[in-house]
Design an enzyme around this catalytic site. Sequence first.
Site, PDB file in Angstrom:
ATOM      1  N   ASP A   1       0.753  -1.188   0.429  1.00 22.96           N
ATOM      2  CA  ASP A   1       0.671   0.582  -0.177  1.00 22.96           C
ATOM      3  C   ASP A   1       0.804   1.374   0.478  1.00 22.96           C
ATOM      4  OD1 ASP A   1      -2.969   1.642   0.222  1.00 22.96           O
ATOM      5  OD2 ASP A   1      -1.406   2.132   1.904  1.00 22.96           O
TER       6      ASP A   1
ATOM      7  N   ASN B   1      -2.322  12.995  -4.425  1.00 21.63           N
ATOM      8  CA  ASN B   1      -3.709  13.755  -5.479  1.00 21.63           C
ATOM      9  C   ASN B   1      -4.724  15.395  -4.692  1.00 21.63           C
ATOM     10  OD1 ASN B   1      -4.356  10.865  -7.339  1.00 21.63           O
ATOM     11  ND2 ASN B   1      -5.348  10.161  -5.227  1.00 21.63           N
TER      12      ASN B   1
ATOM     13  N   ASP C   1      -4.967   1.992  -4.397  1.00 21.72           N
ATOM     14  CA  ASP C   1      -3.348   1.950  -4.455  1.00 21.72           C
ATOM     15  C   ASP C   1      -2.916   1.318  -3.390  1.00 21.72           C
ATOM     16  OD1 ASP C   1      -4.005   2.900  -1.442  1.00 21.72           O
ATOM     17  OD2 ASP C   1      -2.555   4.438  -1.232  1.00 21.72           O
TER      18      ASP C   1
ATOM     19  N   ASP D   1      -2.611   8.867 -11.290  1.00 27.03           N
ATOM     20  CA  ASP D   1      -2.475   7.957 -11.692  1.00 27.03           C
ATOM     21  C   ASP D   1      -1.248   8.009 -12.451  1.00 27.03           C
ATOM     22  OD1 ASP D   1      -5.369   7.875 -11.752  1.00 27.03           O
ATOM     23  OD2 ASP D   1      -5.352   9.217 -13.288  1.00 27.03           O
TER      24      ASP D   1
END
Length: 282
Positions: free
Chosen positions: A157, A165, A201, A174
């Site tokens: 993770d 973000n 993720d 992305d």
Amino acid sequence: MQNYSNNLINMEYMNKLFDCIRIIDVEFKSIYQEKRIDTCVDFIPEFNFEHRQDIYHQCLAQDSAIYLSKKESHCLLMYVVLPTLVDKKRLVMECIVNMTKRLDINQLYNSNDNLYKLAITDELTGAYNRRYINQKLPLAIEKCFKNRIPLSLIFLDIDSFKIVNDLYGHEAGDYLLCEFVEELQNITKENTDWVARYGGDEFLLCLTGMDNLDAKEIAELIRETVEQKLFVYSGHRIEITCSIGVYTVDSFHAIPKFEKILREVDIKLYEAKKAGRNKVKH
């Protein structure tokens, strides 16, 4: 009418390729249909309702992506199990083409590989997807159990991914996911059966024949490589870390359910996060 094109394939393209397409649920009820099915199959005994229903249930039980009838048949029947649920029910796309109207079926058979790849691949990163995990992990477990060799999973993770973000935008996020997968594949290509995006993720690595200590070493190598790498997007220098859980199946008394193994490796990942992130727990 619900739009299913984002789930698997471009429906406009498929409607051009096939004479009839239906989306059907586990009760064999049609919830999407572009053309009447009886215009394609009523005149062919092998494609009566009972026959198609039997094939459909076999396909669904095996979670098969593709079923094709014999090439010499007047009609060709294909089933694609869609990687989606509606009201907690699995959906299947039934495709039929009347071969008496088609001179060239190579395009149809060549589309097989593309359909299957679309069904098992994460569109963004190019890694395998959750559907692939659900298909292949039980097979990997069974193979290791049969050969009495260990199976290790590495669950990863990206730490504080939401901050990336928020600071740099979702396009940067992305980009980071794609770069992260590339790093995973570069580091583990000689040791890993497959890399899959579990969701968001989170990523899963499957390593058959590898014990827990060796899997931990690979996990540590991944953690150190990601920590030391500088990612650059639109002039922004982005540094990240990742938390990793490792779990190994090395007991051969009974074949464990793949859901149980996923829960166990998820617990290890949670322990890594709880320990302060940027850690490996095994």
